[in-house]
Each structure stands twice: as structure tokens, then as C-alpha cells.
Design an enzyme around this catalytic site. Structure first.
Site, PDB file in Angstrom:
ATOM      1  N   LEU A 220     -62.039-117.188 -33.063  1.00 46.03           N
ATOM      2  CA  LEU A 220     -61.327-116.792 -31.838  1.00 46.03           C
ATOM      3  C   LEU A 220     -60.665-115.432 -32.030  1.00 46.03           C
ATOM      4  O   LEU A 220     -60.660-114.585 -31.134  1.00 46.03           O
ATOM      5  CB  LEU A 220     -60.246-117.827 -31.491  1.00 46.03           C
ATOM      6  N   CYS A 275     -68.126-115.021 -23.735  1.00 42.64           N
ATOM      7  CA  CYS A 275     -67.150-115.462 -24.741  1.00 42.64           C
ATOM      8  C   CYS A 275     -65.817-114.732 -24.798  1.00 42.64           C
ATOM      9  O   CYS A 275     -64.799-115.377 -25.043  1.00 42.64           O
ATOM     10  CB  CYS A 275     -67.811-115.442 -26.113  1.00 42.64           C
ATOM     11  N   ARG A 432     -70.475 -96.392 -17.462  1.00 38.20           N
ATOM     12  CA  ARG A 432     -70.721 -96.512 -18.908  1.00 38.20           C
ATOM     13  C   ARG A 432     -70.710 -95.155 -19.616  1.00 38.20           C
ATOM     14  O   ARG A 432     -70.967 -95.086 -20.812  1.00 38.20           O
ATOM     15  CB  ARG A 432     -72.082 -97.175 -19.147  1.00 38.20           C
TER      16      ARG A 432
HETATM   17  P1  NAD Z   1     -75.728-121.829 -23.859  1.00 38.50           P
HETATM   18  O1  NAD Z   1     -75.165-122.332 -22.591  1.00 38.50           O
HETATM   19  O2  NAD Z   1     -76.717-120.716 -23.855  1.00 38.50           O
HETATM   20  O3  NAD Z   1     -76.395-123.040 -24.659  1.00 38.50           O
HETATM   21  C1  NAD Z   1     -75.808-124.296 -24.821  1.00 38.50           C
HETATM   22  C2  NAD Z   1     -76.897-125.353 -24.708  1.00 38.50           C
HETATM   23  O4  NAD Z   1     -76.342-126.629 -25.021  1.00 38.50           O
HETATM   24  C3  NAD Z   1     -77.496-125.472 -23.311  1.00 38.50           C
HETATM   25  O5  NAD Z   1     -78.894-125.241 -23.382  1.00 38.50           O
HETATM   26  C4  NAD Z   1     -77.176-126.910 -22.881  1.00 38.50           C
HETATM   27  O6  NAD Z   1     -78.206-127.508 -22.110  1.00 38.50           O
HETATM   28  C5  NAD Z   1     -77.038-127.599 -24.230  1.00 38.50           C
HETATM   29  N1  NAD Z   1     -76.276-128.845 -24.184  1.00 38.50           N
HETATM   30  C6  NAD Z   1     -75.096-129.105 -23.557  1.00 38.50           C
HETATM   31  N2  NAD Z   1     -74.734-130.384 -23.787  1.00 38.50           N
HETATM   32  C7  NAD Z   1     -75.687-130.944 -24.551  1.00 38.50           C
HETATM   33  C8  NAD Z   1     -75.874-132.234 -25.120  1.00 38.50           C
HETATM   34  N3  NAD Z   1     -74.970-133.212 -24.938  1.00 38.50           N
HETATM   35  N4  NAD Z   1     -76.978-132.458 -25.858  1.00 38.50           N
HETATM   36  C9  NAD Z   1     -77.898-131.478 -26.047  1.00 38.50           C
HETATM   37  N5  NAD Z   1     -77.782-130.239 -25.548  1.00 38.50           N
HETATM   38  C10 NAD Z   1     -76.687-129.975 -24.811  1.00 38.50           C
HETATM   39  O7  NAD Z   1     -74.465-121.431 -24.766  1.00 38.50           O
HETATM   40  P2  NAD Z   1     -74.440-120.362 -25.958  1.00 38.50           P
HETATM   41  O8  NAD Z   1     -74.243-118.999 -25.400  1.00 38.50           O
HETATM   42  O9  NAD Z   1     -75.576-120.637 -26.883  1.00 38.50           O
HETATM   43  O10 NAD Z   1     -73.066-120.765 -26.646  1.00 38.50           O
HETATM   44  C11 NAD Z   1     -72.932-121.943 -27.399  1.00 38.50           C
HETATM   45  C12 NAD Z   1     -71.648-121.876 -28.184  1.00 38.50           C
HETATM   46  O11 NAD Z   1     -71.708-120.776 -29.102  1.00 38.50           O
HETATM   47  C13 NAD Z   1     -70.393-121.630 -27.349  1.00 38.50           C
HETATM   48  O12 NAD Z   1     -69.330-122.333 -27.928  1.00 38.50           O
HETATM   49  C14 NAD Z   1     -70.155-120.138 -27.484  1.00 38.50           C
HETATM   50  O13 NAD Z   1     -68.793-119.808 -27.352  1.00 38.50           O
HETATM   51  C15 NAD Z   1     -70.616-119.875 -28.901  1.00 38.50           C
HETATM   52  N6  NAD Z   1     -71.098-118.498 -29.164  1.00 38.50           N
HETATM   53  C16 NAD Z   1     -71.905-117.870 -28.270  1.00 38.50           C
HETATM   54  C17 NAD Z   1     -72.401-116.595 -28.560  1.00 38.50           C
HETATM   55  C18 NAD Z   1     -73.296-115.851 -27.599  1.00 38.50           C
HETATM   56  O14 NAD Z   1     -73.599-114.683 -27.884  1.00 38.50           O
HETATM   57  N7  NAD Z   1     -73.739-116.429 -26.517  1.00 38.50           N
HETATM   58  C19 NAD Z   1     -72.091-115.999 -29.792  1.00 38.50           C
HETATM   59  C20 NAD Z   1     -71.272-116.693 -30.686  1.00 38.50           C
HETATM   60  C21 NAD Z   1     -70.791-117.956 -30.358  1.00 38.50           C
HETATM   61  C1  UGA Z   2     -69.406-110.779 -28.692  1.00 41.83           C
HETATM   62  C2  UGA Z   2     -69.101-110.403 -30.150  1.00 41.83           C
HETATM   63  O1  UGA Z   2     -69.447-109.030 -30.363  1.00 41.83           O
HETATM   64  C3  UGA Z   2     -69.884-111.291 -31.115  1.00 41.83           C
HETATM   65  O2  UGA Z   2     -69.505-111.002 -32.444  1.00 41.83           O
HETATM   66  C4  UGA Z   2     -69.567-112.756 -30.795  1.00 41.83           C
HETATM   67  O3  UGA Z   2     -70.328-113.609 -31.631  1.00 41.83           O
HETATM   68  C5  UGA Z   2     -69.888-113.051 -29.354  1.00 41.83           C
HETATM   69  O4  UGA Z   2     -69.124-112.157 -28.499  1.00 41.83           O
HETATM   70  C6  UGA Z   2     -69.507-114.433 -28.944  1.00 41.83           C
HETATM   71  O5  UGA Z   2     -68.668-115.065 -29.540  1.00 41.83           O
HETATM   72  O6  UGA Z   2     -70.098-114.829 -27.929  1.00 41.83           O
HETATM   73  P1  UGA Z   2     -71.386-110.263 -27.013  1.00 41.83           P
HETATM   74  O7  UGA Z   2     -70.422-110.746 -25.993  1.00 41.83           O
HETATM   75  O8  UGA Z   2     -72.753-110.812 -27.032  1.00 41.83           O
HETATM   76  O9  UGA Z   2     -70.784-110.499 -28.479  1.00 41.83           O
HETATM   77  O10 UGA Z   2     -71.539-108.674 -26.881  1.00 41.83           O
HETATM   78  P2  UGA Z   2     -70.621-107.429 -27.278  1.00 41.83           P
HETATM   79  O11 UGA Z   2     -71.487-106.403 -27.859  1.00 41.83           O
HETATM   80  O12 UGA Z   2     -69.435-107.819 -28.055  1.00 41.83           O
HETATM   81  O13 UGA Z   2     -70.146-106.898 -25.861  1.00 41.83           O
HETATM   82  C7  UGA Z   2     -69.233-107.622 -25.059  1.00 41.83           C
HETATM   83  C8  UGA Z   2     -68.846-106.802 -23.857  1.00 41.83           C
HETATM   84  O14 UGA Z   2     -68.026-105.699 -24.235  1.00 41.83           O
HETATM   85  C9  UGA Z   2     -70.029-106.200 -23.108  1.00 41.83           C
HETATM   86  O15 UGA Z   2     -69.809-106.272 -21.734  1.00 41.83           O
HETATM   87  C10 UGA Z   2     -70.047-104.759 -23.581  1.00 41.83           C
HETATM   88  O16 UGA Z   2     -70.669-103.893 -22.687  1.00 41.83           O
HETATM   89  C11 UGA Z   2     -68.565-104.498 -23.702  1.00 41.83           C
HETATM   90  N1  UGA Z   2     -68.220-103.376 -24.606  1.00 41.83           N
HETATM   91  C12 UGA Z   2     -68.543-103.440 -25.918  1.00 41.83           C
HETATM   92  C13 UGA Z   2     -67.514-102.279 -24.114  1.00 41.83           C
HETATM   93  O17 UGA Z   2     -67.191-102.223 -22.916  1.00 41.83           O
HETATM   94  N2  UGA Z   2     -67.179-101.266 -24.975  1.00 41.83           N
HETATM   95  C14 UGA Z   2     -67.496-101.309 -26.293  1.00 41.83           C
HETATM   96  O18 UGA Z   2     -67.139-100.349 -27.024  1.00 41.83           O
HETATM   97  C15 UGA Z   2     -68.195-102.417 -26.774  1.00 41.83           C
END
Ligand code: NAD
Ligand code: UGA
Length: 459
Positions: A220, A275, A432
Site C-alpha cells: 500500500l 490501484c 501529457r
Molecule cells: P482483475 O479484475 O483484472 O482480475 C481479478 C480476477 O479475479 C477476475 O478475472 C475475476 O473474475 C476473478 N475472480 C473474482 N472472484 C473470484 C473467485 N471467487 N474465484 C475465481 N476467480 C475470481 O484484477 P487485477 O487487476 O488482476 O487485480 C487483482 C489484485 O491485484 C488486486 O488486489 C489489485 O489491487 C492487485 N494488483 C493489481 C495490479 C494491476 O496492475 N492491475 C498490480 C499489482 C497489484
Molecule cells: C501502479 C504501480 O506503478 C505498480 O508498481 C503497482 O503494482 C500497480 O500500480 C498496482 O498496484 O496496481 P499502474 O497503475 O499499472 O502501476 O501504472 P503506473 O505506471 O504506475 O501509472 C499509474 C498512473 O499514473 C497512470 O495514469 C500514469 O499515466 C500516471 N503517471 C505515472 C503520471 O501521471 N505521471 C508519472 O510520472 C507517472
């Protein structure tokens, strides 16, 4: 084939799919299965049209799929088989009841934990891959150990730090991998098993281990720090516009101080993505719960500045276009929350589009990968928006162009050709700062960057 261990990942989304593909690719000795309740998604993971756009992902999937990487809807059967279960389901902001709008909605996590408990017949390591509030592992252990049987579940925290658009390189070559465990014999043993998986391609010194609460909280906090940098530079961009200071010059001068560092100091229309906002609000909620109101307020302001930045972008447009955009054609170049992804979750484009519609502008949305998601996000306004992927076609008869996403393609457009077909005076709002502003001004545009003096032809 005899595998060393069987890994299951529950949740085949932006995190589950790419992380497991990279683990399978680098660890052929492990069987890796990814399951999801969404059957359509699993079908797509088994095809050549993956459910998410991520550069390099298809190649990795193709190398491992069918060898030791499998996508399956048979969740219960796979739980029974697995030694190690990564849980990567979504943890969105809660929209109802206590903590609505701030805390994480853990219902998908809890349902998954209860299902694991219901069907398991052997000991398992359960890994928190989703981003969760600190101390969630304690609640999970309480659920998993509520049956009073002899099966042991060891909960490990292994948060994911990949960013969308660069997921594969982030996973192949991460700054670090973080693995948190309880400091008991079983906890440390489980932690070592997970370290062993990552050590197949990641240097040991980049694999950090910690206590489980530090690991949960660090995830976080990293997101909060990253978002805070963007809000910091965006807040200063507003001051630059009032003082003739130039945000690019300020950002460079600040970022070259090695104590500050140069990354994540690009001003923008505001940060988006699923996120940053969710995780900061979650942090705010936790702090409030512990009575740390000043700490909560400090972090909440990061989100407030982000809202301010998105709002300011539209207000600036209205003021610049003679205080009305009613019935004017405005083209949004880009809808994804960042380049190289089709993901639009929390994209600033959503709030900007809604505000423009409120002002009765006629909006056209263009994006190379995100139009399908944009249509879902703005389904309530379907009759008020045109979606045109070709930017040249989108800009015909437009009063103004807004750059919302920093796609490379928008840097190299023939803006002279576009200008000829626009209504005059023509405006460009570069949300941007990716365009050559002086060149655009020479062509005839009135140019409004972020955090720089506007270049206009008005006296
Ligand atoms: P997402 O919505 O793309 O994927 C989650 C998946 O879980 C979905 O496909 C959904 O159908 C499935 N799901 C939900 N309940 C379920 C169940 N009971 N059984 C089986 N499948 C189930 O989400 P995401 O972006 O992959 O994020 C997942 C987690 O990872 C979140 O906690 C997010 O904060 C974290 N995270 C995301 C990113 C990112 O870049 N998206 C990066 C780091 C961490
Ligand atoms: C972010 C973190 O970078 C990852 O490390 C983390 O795992 C992820 O969140 C998560 O927990 O989901 P993401 O949201 O995929 O990744 O993309 P970023 O590259 O961080 O960009 C986030 C947002 O900030 C975008 O809208 C981007 O355009 C914006 N941004 C980024 C700016 O406006 N200025 C910058 O200098 C950088």
C-alpha cells in the site's frame, strides 16, 4: 510428467495471468494452473486473443501454455491438486455499508478462502497476491483454520509490483520481490518455498523477506508514495501556469537531485488505474481506524489533488474556448489510463468525458486499444459520444483536441494535415506534454500544455 510442485492461481486478471505466465515460463519444473470464475476469460487465455493487452505477454503464454501452464475453470479440482495457491482476485473499493468509498471490498477474497477451506484435502500454502489491507492475513488464517481439521494452511504475503503496459519486463526483471511470512517454523518454511520459485530467475539479493504485516503494508505504501509524487508535480504544474515557470524545467531540476530521483515526476491530467486511488483510500481508512487522523488526512490529499488536476483540465478548456464548449466538437486522443494498455479503470478520461458532456460538448473518443472498455465506462452516454479509432478521421471538423493518453502514435501524427480539417481557431490541450508545442503553434494551433504558458494567437 512429474512436477516438483503444483501451483494454482485463483483470479486470471491483469495480475494473475501475466505473473503466472512468467513463473511458468521460468520454472518448467512447476505445474502452474490459472483459474477464474469467468469462463469467457479462461477461454480467451486459451486462445491467441488474450483477455488483456500487454506487450510481450502472448509470446510468454505461448511458450509455456500446454507445457506447464494451464488455464482452467475447474477451480475446486485445481484447489484439491495444488500445493501452493496464489490468490489474485480483485479487491476493489467497497461501494456499500461501513467504509464505503474507502476500504477494500474483501468479499471475493473471503469467498475464495472459504472455498479453499471447503474443498481442500491436504496442507497448502496460500499466497496473498492481491493487494490487501494490513493484517488481512490474520483474518484469512482465522477463516482457513475455522474447520478444526488437521489440514494446515500457511498464509504468505507476496504483493505484486508490476505496472500495466510493462508487466512482462517488470516481472522478468523486478526491482525486488517481497515475501512476508509469520516468523514461526511453518511460516519460515513456507516463505523459503516461495523464495525458491522466484530464485529460478531473480537474483537472491532482489528477493526481500519480511514479517507478514510489513509485506502487506509495504504494498500500500509504495503505491501511496508513487501517487504522491504525481500529485506533488501536478500541484506544482498549476502554479507554473500562473507564474511562467515551466514544469518540464522544474521537474528536471527537482528530479536530478539524487535524493529525490527523476522517476514519476511527469505532470499529467491526473493519475488513473485500478490501484493508486483504491490503495490510498484503503490506507486512509486504516489510519482512521487506528485514530491516526492527521496521517489519514495527509494521504487523502494525494487523491484530492488528483481530482483537482482532472477538474482543472476541463475548466481550463472552457475558459480558453471563450467560456463555452456547448455544441463544440472535442476529440479525446486516448482513453486508456496510460499508454500500452487497453485498461481504462479510473482513467482520467472517464471524469473528463463526463464533465465535457455536462457542458454539452460533442465528444469523439479515439484510442488504439481502449475503445471497447470506454464504451462500457460511458454506456449511460452512448448517444452523446462518437468512437472513432482513426485519429485523422476523429479530428475532422473538431474545435479542440485533448491528449489524454501518452500513446507514441499521437506524437507522430501529421498535425498540419489535421489542422487543415479543423474548425478555426483550433485548440490543442496536451494533457501529457508529449507534443512539440512550438511546432503546433507555428502551424496555427492555440496550444495549452500542462504546467507551461499557453501558446496562443489571440491578442
Ligand atoms: P482483475 O479484475 O483484472 O482480475 C481479478 C480476477 O479475479 C477476475 O478475472 C475475476 O473474475 C476473478 N475472480 C473474482 N472472484 C473470484 C473467485 N471467487 N474465484 C475465481 N476467480 C475470481 O484484477 P487485477 O487487476 O488482476 O487485480 C487483482 C489484485 O491485484 C488486486 O488486489 C489489485 O489491487 C492487485 N494488483 C493489481 C495490479 C494491476 O496492475 N492491475 C498490480 C499489482 C497489484
Ligand atoms: C501502479 C504501480 O506503478 C505498480 O508498481 C503497482 O503494482 C500497480 O500500480 C498496482 O498496484 O496496481 P499502474 O497503475 O499499472 O502501476 O501504472 P503506473 O505506471 O504506475 O501509472 C499509474 C498512473 O499514473 C497512470 O495514469 C500514469 O499515466 C500516471 N503517471 C505515472 C503520471 O501521471 N505521471 C508519472 O510520472 C507517472
Amino acid at each position: 510428467m512429474k512436477y516438483k510442485k503444483k501451483i494454482l492461481c485463483i483470479g486470471a486478471g491483469y495480475v494473475g495471468g501475466p505473473t503466472m505466465a512468467v513463473i511458468a515460463d521460468n520454472c518448467p519444473q512447476y505445474k502452474v494452473t490459472v483459474s477464474d470464475i469467468n469462463k469467457e476469460k479462461i477461454k480467451m487465455w486459451n486462445s491467441d486473443v488474450l483477455p488483456i493487452y500487454e506487450p510481450g505477454l502472448l509470446e510468454v503464454v505461448k511458450r509455456a501454455r500446454g507445457r506447464n501452464l494451464f488455464f482452467s475453470t475447474e477451480i475446486d479440482k485445481n484447489i484439491i491438486d495444488a500445493d501452493i495457491i496464489f490468490v489474485s482476485v480483485n479487491t476493489p473499493t467497497k461501494t456499500f455499508g461501513e467504509g464505503a468509498g474507502k476500504t477494500a471490498d474483501l468479499q471475493y477474497w473471503e469467498k475464495t478462502a472459504r472455498n479453499i477451506l471447503k474443498v481442500s484435502k491436504s496442507n497448502k500454502i496460500i499466497i496473498e497476491k492481491s493487494t490487501l489491507p494490513v493484517r488481512t492475513a490474520a483474518a484469512m488464517e482465522r477463516i482457513l483454520n475455522s474447520k478444526n481439521n488437521s489440514i494446515h494452511f500457511e498464509v504468505i504475503s507476496n504483493p505484486e509490483f508490476l505496472a500495466e503496459g510493462t508487466a512482462i519486463s517488470d516481472l522478468e526483471n523486478p526491482d525486488r520481490v517481497l515475501i512476508g511470512s509469520k516468523e514461526t517454523k511453518e511460516g519460515l518454511q513456507a516463505r523459503d518455498e516461495i523464495v525458491e520459485i522466484y530464485a529460478n530467475w531473480i537474483p537472491r539479493e532482489k528477493i526481500l523477506t519480511s514479517n507478514i504485516w510489513s509485506s502487506e503494508l509495504s504494498k500500500l505504501v509504495v503505491n501511496a508514495f508513487l501517487a504522491q509524487r504525481i500529485s506533488s508535480i501536478n500541484s506544482i504544474s498549476a502554479l507554473c501556469e500562473k507564474t511562467e515557470a515551466d514544469i518540464t524545467e522544474v521537474s528536471k531540476a527537482v528530479g536530478t537531485d539524487s535524493r529525490v530521483g527523476s522517476k514519476f515526476l511527469n505532470p499529467s491530467v491526473g493519475f488513473g488505474g485500478s490501484c493508486f486511488k483504491k490503495d490510498i483510500l484503503n490506507l486512509v481508512y486504516i489510519c482512521e481506524n487506528y485514530g491516526l487522523y492527521e496521517v489519514a488526512e495527509f494521504w487523502e490529499n494525494v487523491v484530492k489533488i488528483n481530482d483537482f488536476q482532472q477538474n482543472r483540465f476541463v475548466v481550463n478548456m472552457i475558459k480558453s474556448m471563450f467560456n463555452t464548449i456547448s455544441d463544440k466538437k472535442i476529440v479525446l486522443l486516448g482513453f486508456a489510463f496510460k499508454a500500452n494498455t487497453g485498461d481504462t479503470r479510473e482513467s482520467p478520461a472517464i471524469s473528463i468525458s463526463k464533465k465535457l458532456i455536462e457542458e454539452q460538448a460533442n465528444i469523439v473518443i479515439s484510442d488504439p486499444k481502449a475503445i471497447d472498455n470506454a464504451k462500457i465506462d460511458l454506456k449511460d452516454f452512448a448517444d452523446k459520444i462518437l468512437y472513432i479509432e482513426d485519429p485523422y478521421e476523429a479530428c475532422v471538423d473538431a474545435h479542440a483536441i485533448c491528449i489524454i493518453t501518452e500513446w507514441d502514435l499521437y506524437k507522430d501524427l501529421d498535425y498540419e494535415k489535421i489542422y487543415k480539417k479543423m474548425v478555426k481557431p483550433s485548440f490543442i490541450f496536451d494533457g501529457r506534454n508529449i507534443l512539440d508545442h512550438k511546432k503546433l503553434f507555428k502551424i496555427g494551433y492555440n496550444v495549452y500544455p500542462i504546467g507551461k504558458t499557453a501558446l496562443t494567437h489571440f491578442k
